[in-house]
Each structure stands twice: as structure tokens, then as C-alpha cells.
Scaffold this active site. Structure first.
Site, PDB file in Angstrom:
ATOM      1  N   SER A 124      56.883  29.562 -39.204  1.00  0.00           N
ATOM      2  CA  SER A 124      56.226  29.556 -38.267  1.00  0.00           C
ATOM      3  C   SER A 124      55.388  30.185 -38.369  1.00  0.00           C
ATOM      4  CB  SER A 124      57.498  29.599 -37.120  1.00  0.00           C
ATOM      5  OG  SER A 124      58.454  28.186 -37.634  1.00  0.00           O
ATOM      6  N   ASP A 161      51.161  23.793 -30.073  1.00  0.00           N
ATOM      7  CA  ASP A 161      51.823  25.011 -30.496  1.00  0.00           C
ATOM      8  C   ASP A 161      51.077  26.082 -31.074  1.00  0.00           C
ATOM      9  OD1 ASP A 161      54.073  26.901 -31.114  1.00  0.00           O
ATOM     10  OD2 ASP A 161      54.585  25.406 -32.821  1.00  0.00           O
ATOM     11  N   HIS A 211      55.662  29.045 -29.852  1.00  0.00           N
ATOM     12  CA  HIS A 211      57.032  29.272 -30.080  1.00  0.00           C
ATOM     13  C   HIS A 211      57.339  30.959 -30.522  1.00  0.00           C
ATOM     14  CE1 HIS A 211      57.153  27.550 -34.620  1.00  0.00           C
ATOM     15  NE2 HIS A 211      58.480  28.623 -34.674  1.00  0.00           N
TER      16      HIS A 211
END
Length: 243
Positions: free
Chosen positions: A200, A109, A64
Site C-alpha cells: 500500500s 485514499d 490509510h
């Protein structure tokens, strides 16, 4: 000639609560020499996500983080614990998202980034190991590094932060997030300790092997688990893609 050798580390059957830092008090400033695999992924000079060095041409991050970008947009900075200074910048040559990544469901992911030129290793720039066995989720303590926000309303930390996280059972994590699946790995400490924006893609590491990639949760440190991509579930994909 490219050197695409990986380092693999076998994990013990139990984590045994092994402590990687002296205390659990929230994020503390990290020395880059202690975490030489850490990467800052930047767009137009601004940090957006973290990543990790796998070898001298390939980096690992969350899908992402880069799904909206082209390789030419991405700069990868290694070898520094500060966003504002130091380090060596590399341009991305290609990006590969996992074929089953679904942004809306937040599954699979994981992504790989290839650099335009080989990364030169030093005492501050080195690859992280990959695990050879899955992690036992009972009483496991791993460390996470990143430049994410220090609270929901601040900004990216200029200095690399490190924190210890307890890995919790998927069943416990599913009490909060029902969509968690076996390819996820969850961590939780207490309110006031956890991932935030900008974390992230950064690595969750146990005994030198990367077991997780920061993926999603309920930011920031509000008393809910953080969800990571379980690296062990994707070892074959990583090896086959790079080969």
C-alpha cells in the site's frame, strides 16, 4: 530556500501496451537507481507502507497507511532497495490526509507527508514526475514497486520488487468491486501476480509519471484486480496543499 518544483510528464492518448520491463513473470528484484523515487514508510523501525518522493520536502502515499499515526511516529527511508540495510532516514514533520478520505469506503485514499529537513537528491534519490494527462486504460502497461509480502503467509520482501501491471477499464474492475469510482485506477494480470500486505502507498508509474498509489484489493494475487488511487484526479489538491 525550499525548492518545491514538480516534474510533470504528459501521457500519450493511448498507452499502446508499452513494456517497461523485459517480461511479466511476477515480482523481480529492482535496482533502486532505476526507481529512485521509492520510499519505505516505517513505524518503530518496521516497514508498513511504501511511498514516493514528489520533491525535496514532500512525499506521496495512501491515507490509510498513516491515518493512525502522528508525524513523530513516522520515519521515511529513501535511497536503498533493501529494508535491512542502506538508505537515508528522514523524520516526518507533518502529514496531510485528503479531506474527503473515508476509510470505510476506501475512497480518496491519498496523503502527503512533509519531511523535517530537505531531502538530498543523488543518483539513488530523486522525485517521481506527476502526469499532465489522464491515462488511457486500454492496453496500458505500467510498473509497480514495493516491499510487500511475496505471498499472503510470508513477510515483507527484504529487497524492493518490481512488477508490470496491465491497467484495466473501470467497467471491468467494477464487475468485481462495485464500489470502484472514477478516482480509482485498477490493474490486473493473472493469478499469482498482484499486490500484497506492505505494498500500500507505493507508486504505479507509466513512462516516468506516477499514475497510481497502491490502495486496496483482495490480497494477495488471488485473481482479482488491484485498486489504486488515480493520481491525476488529485493534481490540484497536491499542488494547492503543498503550496
Amino acid at each position: 530556500m525550499l525548492h518545491l518544483t514538480f516534474v510533470f510528464i504528459g501521457l500519450l492518448a493511448s498507452c499502446n501496451g508499452a513494456s517497461l520491463l523485459s517480461r511479466i513473470v511476477g515480482g523481480t528484484t529492482a535496482k533502486i537507481s532505476d526507481f529512485p523515487y521509492q520510499v519505505s514508510i516505517r513505524i518503530s523501525g518496521f516497514h508498513i507502507c511504501g511511498g514516493s518522493i514528489l520533491n525535496n520536502r514532500w512525499l506521496l502515499t495512501a491515507a490509510h497507511c498513516i491515518v493512525k499515526y502522528k508525524p513523530a511516529d513516522i520515519t521515511l527511508v529513501v535511497g536503498t532497495n533493501y529494508l535491512s540495510t542502506g538508505g537515508i532516514a528522514y523524520k516526518a514533520n507533518s502529514i496531510i490526509l485528503h479531506m474527503d478520505y473515508v476509510r470505510e469506503k476506501q475512497v480518496h485514499d491519498i496523503a502527503l507527508i512533509k519531511t523535517e529537513v530537505e531531502i538530498t537528491f543523488t543518483d539513488k534519490i530523486a522525485p517521481v514526475a506527476l502526469p499532465t494527462a489522464d491515462v488511457d486504460e486500454s492496453n496500458c502497461i505500467a510498473n509497480f514497486t514495493g516491499w510487500g509480502y511475496t505471498d499472503k503467509y510470508s513477510a515483507n520482501s527484504n529487497s524492493l520488487q518490481v512488477i508490470e501491471f496491465k491497467v484495466i477499464a473501470l467497467s471491468e474492475c467494477q464487475n468485481t468491486f462495485q464500489k470502484v469510482i472514477p478516482t480509482h485506477l485498477c490493474t490486473y494480470n493473472i493469478i499469482g501476480e498482484g499486490l500484497c500486505y506492505g505494498d500500500s502507498g507505493s507508486p504505479l508509474v507509466f513512462h516516468g509519471a506516477q499514475i497510481g498509489i497502491g490502495s486496496w484489493g483482495s490480497p494477495c494475487a488471488l485473481g482479482y484486480p488491484d485498486v489504486h488511487t488515480r493520481v491525476y484526479s488529485y493534481l490540484s489538491w497536491i499542488e494547492e496543499t503543498i503550496s
